[in-house]
Design a protein around this motif. Structure first.
Motif, PDB file in Angstrom:
ATOM      1  N   UNK A 187     -35.473  50.389 -14.360  1.00 50.84           N
ATOM      2  CA  UNK A 187     -34.249  51.015 -13.837  1.00 50.84           C
ATOM      3  C   UNK A 187     -33.381  51.551 -14.973  1.00 50.84           C
ATOM      4  N   UNK A 188     -33.277  50.782 -16.045  1.00 47.63           N
ATOM      5  CA  UNK A 188     -32.460  51.217 -17.187  1.00 47.63           C
ATOM      6  C   UNK A 188     -33.012  52.494 -17.810  1.00 47.63           C
ATOM      7  N   UNK A 189     -34.333  52.578 -17.927  1.00 46.46           N
ATOM      8  CA  UNK A 189     -34.931  53.762 -18.537  1.00 46.46           C
ATOM      9  C   UNK A 189     -34.863  54.965 -17.603  1.00 46.46           C
ATOM     10  N   UNK A 190     -35.004  54.749 -16.306  1.00 46.22           N
ATOM     11  CA  UNK A 190     -34.823  55.852 -15.361  1.00 46.22           C
ATOM     12  C   UNK A 190     -33.439  56.457 -15.530  1.00 46.22           C
ATOM     13  N   UNK A 191     -32.450  55.581 -15.603  1.00 49.05           N
ATOM     14  CA  UNK A 191     -31.063  56.060 -15.761  1.00 49.05           C
ATOM     15  C   UNK A 191     -30.903  56.809 -17.073  1.00 49.05           C
TER      16      UNK A 191
END
Length: 499
Positions: free
Chosen positions: A490-494
């Motif tokens: 999720x952090x990398x998607x953001x």
């Protein structure tokens, strides 16, 4: 040496020992003239980030040659590209570390479309069969993925007679990886696609070197949108507890506090709280005390020793015997000695049992032998049986030769002298005003301490407003914990979507 590439590329796709500097002749390394590069492609589909994605998986070989056309190295890449091809999509180039580590860990553990399901709660992976399952946390919904196995890692290898000095080293390795990236971009028509580059552990060191090759080239510049660092090591002074180097003790103290808290040796509201206490103490009273050396007053020494004991869970007597300087190796053995257990280096959540409990150092790292068999089985099954890659070579998840021959010199400064590649990242960011950096760290990682990453990226010359730090409740490979794999995804998607 100018590296030329010939043959097929996947179309969608620590240390020096005294030994002769010739490539390993193990009977499986073919003569240069025998190389017939292969490319295997499969059409697959899966659900990633909640989206159903059709994609092309390609595993193939790239042959690197010398100026006179002699093939010297065969590099294997595995790419996953969404169908139909969309050149506006980001491309994420990924590798692991070592040096000598194949991309199996990030590919089969974090970002690939399939992953190996090993225990998430710091238990060992046991015996086969190991489940290979769909990975909804893969980043294929936001980026095409290209996993690179540098020379001497994975299925990649040097041809018979190739001098390891040409490929096994900081700059040599980076040139080879950069050339593979350039060729993939060219062959796949992705010059104007957003591009991300990153890796894990030594892969973060490699990232600093590769970005210098890609963006520092006057005539063949490859612009990047983001650098993704996972378990960062850029400044190697911070991992060398040689006599007189106090920095190594300063940056590992917060890890000791986090591990002590996890195992119930230290009380605190949270790992974040104890880590922050330890940071402040480490950079303040502890660093001051160490720098005073033998001029440290006894009263100040006693106060520092008491606080050090409270933060680490070690007795004041042991700390005094260690002269306030406890190496990580000693800490792994001492923290849970009263329970007859050691803790892991890569992930301090893991525990192990040694032959006896009297030693100074642990017999092995339970956080490595607790996961390695599952990953090795998974990459071989996926590459050979699903993607159809044909080879008699073994997959080197951790290859020996790169580390044995590695050239750590950088501009006349060897690793032992003082290797710090963080300034290369600063230079790239200053020269590319839209280049951003994502840094992921596990609280329980002693191999690449989180405080060391913070320190190295906080030095002058690195734009602080384009850095993103995220922390996880596991160790070096935080994605082995299910909750943290999802959080990292999720952090990398953001991060990728925020370009």
């Amino acid at each position: 040496m100018t590296i030329k590439l010939i043959g097929a590329l996947a179309a969608a796709s620590l240390l020096a020992l005294s030994a002769p500097l010739t490539a390993q002749d193990d009977g499986a390394t073919p003569e240069a003239a025998q190389i017939d590069p292969q490319v295997k492609t499969r059409k697959l589909s899966g659900t990633f980030g909640g989206q159903r994605i059709d994609y092309t998986a390609t595993i193939g070989e790239t042959v690197l040659a010398s100026d006179d056309g002699k093939p010297e190295a065969v590099i294997v890449t595995t790419s996953y590209v969404k169908d139909p091809k969309d050149t506006s999509r980001p491309v994420f180039f990924i590798y692991n570390g070592g040096p000598g580590s194949g991309s199996v860990w990030l590919q089969m553990g974090a970002f690939g479309p399939k992953r190996v399901a090993i225990p998430s709660d710091a238990r060992d992976d046991g015996a086969p069969p190991y489940p290979i399952v769909d990975n909804p946390d893969s980043l294929l919904d936001v980026a095409d993925l290209v996993f690179i196995d540098p020379p001497g890692t994975g299925y990649s290898y040097l041809t018979k007679g190739t001098d390891p000095e040409k490929y096994y080293g900081l700059r040599q390795d980076a040139r080879a990886v950069a050339e593979v990236i350039r060729r993939w971009i060219n062959d796949n028509g992705r010059w104007n696609s957003p591009k991300y580059l990153g890796g894990e552990s030594y892969g973060t060191t490699r990232t600093a070197m590769v970005v210098d090759e890609l963006e520092g080239s006057t005539y063949n510049d490859v612009g990047l949108n983001g650098l993704i660092l996972i378990s960062t090591i850029l400044d190697f002074a911070m991992r060398e507890p040689t006599p007189g180097n106090e920095l190594a003790y300063v940056v590992t103290l917060p890890n000791m506090a986090a591990a002590a808290h996890y195992h119930g040796k230290v009380e605190a509201e949270s790992v974040e709280a104890i880590a922050e206490e330890a940071r402040r103490f480490a950079i303040g009273p502890f660093a001051t005390a160490l720098l005073k050396g033998q001029d440290l007053p006894e009263a100040e020494r006693a106060a520092v020793r008491a606080e050090l004991s409270r933060l680490t869970g070690l007795s004041e007597q042991y700390l005094e015997q260690a002269n306030l300087r406890v190496t990580s190796q000693r800490f792994y053995k001492e923290l849970l000695r009263d329970r007859g257990l050691t803790i892991g280096r890569l992930d301090a959540r893991y525990t192990g049992e040694d032959y006896d409990n009297a030693g100074e150092y642990p017999d092995n790292d339970p956080s490595f032998y607790g996961i390695d068999a599952g990953y090795t089985a998974a990459i071989n099954s996926w590459a050979r049986e699903t993607l159809g890659f044909e080879t008699d070579r073994q997959y080197n998840s951790i290859g020996r030769d790169p580390g044995r021959y590695w050239d750590w010199s950088l501009g006349g400064q060897g690793r032992g002298a003082y290797l710090n590649v963080a300034p290369l990242i600063g230079k790239a960011m200053r020269q590319n005003s839209e280049l951003r950096l994502f840094n992921a760290q596990g609280w329980y990682d002693f191999a690449t301490p989180f405080f060391g990453a913070e320190y190295s990226l906080n030095r002058p010359g690195i734009p602080q407003d384009r850095l993103t730090f995220r922390y996880y409740d596991a160790g070096h490979m935080m994605y082995v914990r299910d909750e943290d794999r999802g959080k990292l995804s999720r952090d990398l998607r953001a991060f990728i979507r925020a370009r």
